[in-house]
Design a protein around this motif. Structure first.
Motif, short mmCIF file in Angstrom:
data_model
loop_
_atom_site.label_atom_id
_atom_site.label_comp_id
_atom_site.label_asym_id
_atom_site.label_seq_id
_atom_site.Cartn_x
_atom_site.Cartn_y
_atom_site.Cartn_z
N SER A 163 -2.46 -21.68 -17.80
CA SER A 163 -1.63 -20.68 -17.14
C SER A 163 -2.51 -19.68 -16.41
O SER A 163 -3.65 -19.42 -16.82
CB SER A 163 -0.76 -19.94 -18.17
OG SER A 163 0.14 -20.82 -18.79
N TYR A 209 12.05 -20.89 -4.58
CA TYR A 209 10.88 -21.61 -5.07
C TYR A 209 10.71 -22.93 -4.34
O TYR A 209 11.69 -23.59 -3.97
CB TYR A 209 11.01 -21.91 -6.56
CG TYR A 209 10.92 -20.71 -7.45
CD1 TYR A 209 12.05 -20.03 -7.87
CD2 TYR A 209 9.67 -20.25 -7.89
CE1 TYR A 209 11.96 -18.92 -8.69
CE2 TYR A 209 9.57 -19.14 -8.71
CZ TYR A 209 10.72 -18.49 -9.12
OH TYR A 209 10.61 -17.38 -9.93
N VAL A 219 7.17 -26.51 -7.75
CA VAL A 219 6.81 -25.51 -8.75
C VAL A 219 7.98 -25.02 -9.58
O VAL A 219 7.79 -24.24 -10.53
CB VAL A 219 6.08 -24.30 -8.11
CG1 VAL A 219 4.90 -24.77 -7.28
CG2 VAL A 219 7.03 -23.45 -7.29
N PHE A 272 6.60 -22.10 -12.34
CA PHE A 272 6.12 -20.83 -11.79
C PHE A 272 7.25 -19.82 -11.78
O PHE A 272 8.42 -20.17 -11.58
CB PHE A 272 5.62 -21.02 -10.36
CG PHE A 272 4.37 -21.83 -10.22
CD1 PHE A 272 3.83 -22.53 -11.29
CD2 PHE A 272 3.72 -21.89 -9.00
CE1 PHE A 272 2.66 -23.29 -11.14
CE2 PHE A 272 2.56 -22.63 -8.84
CZ PHE A 272 2.04 -23.33 -9.91
N LEU A 286 2.78 -13.74 -9.50
CA LEU A 286 3.15 -15.14 -9.66
C LEU A 286 2.59 -15.63 -10.98
O LEU A 286 1.37 -15.74 -11.14
CB LEU A 286 2.61 -15.98 -8.51
CG LEU A 286 3.03 -17.45 -8.53
CD1 LEU A 286 4.53 -17.57 -8.24
CD2 LEU A 286 2.24 -18.27 -7.51
N MET A 310 2.00 -18.61 -13.27
CA MET A 310 1.91 -20.07 -13.11
C MET A 310 1.62 -20.69 -14.47
O MET A 310 0.59 -20.41 -15.08
CB MET A 310 0.82 -20.42 -12.12
CG MET A 310 0.99 -19.75 -10.76
SD MET A 310 -0.22 -20.29 -9.54
CE MET A 310 -1.70 -19.59 -10.24
N ASP A 356 -1.77 -28.57 -8.12
CA ASP A 356 -1.57 -27.16 -7.79
C ASP A 356 -2.82 -26.52 -7.20
O ASP A 356 -2.78 -25.37 -6.76
CB ASP A 356 -1.17 -26.37 -9.05
CG ASP A 356 0.19 -26.78 -9.60
OD1 ASP A 356 0.30 -26.92 -10.82
OD2 ASP A 356 1.12 -26.96 -8.79
#
Length: 115
Positions: A15, A57, A61, A65, A78, A80, A87
């Motif tokens: 992440s 979005y 994602v 996300f 953001l 993630m 990505d």
């Protein structure tokens, strides 16, 4: 005038949180968000959020996300999660001022997902 931070190198499944702050000379921003561009590919939508909280979005994602925004600070974030090698890209912060039809882009921050 858009300063992004938070990029880095991490393993699949990890992440990361990106931040982007607009300078004080930019205000009344209608839409803030993120696009990304991988080598040899077109720039694509990651996520955007209006000043009223409406989000959009990119299909790749969704569910992983999350975009958020602090209007008082002119900052967009953001989050993630469950990152994948696909990505990997340079992530660009974006701001749109509808009243002036102005678009601002940040210089981007690199995100690399690799084992």
């Amino acid at each position: 005038q858009l300063q992004a931070s938070g990029g880095g190198l991490l393993q699949p499944g990890g992440s990361l949180r990106l931040s982007c702050a607009a300078s004080g000379s930019i205000f009344n921003i209608d839409v803030m968000g993120w696009y990304r561009q991988a080598p040899g590919k077109r720039r694509e939508l990651v996520a955007t959020m209006t000043s009223g909280g409406k989000t959009t979005y990119g299909d790749t994602v969704k569910g992983r996300f999350t975009i958020s925004r602090d209007n008082a600070k002119n900052t967009v974030y953001l989050q993630m999660n469950s990152l994948k090698p696909e990505d990997t890209a340079r992530y660009y912060c974006y701001a749109f001022l509808k009243s002036y039809a102005l678009v601002y882009w940040g210089e981007g921050t690199q995100v690399t997902v690799s084992s």
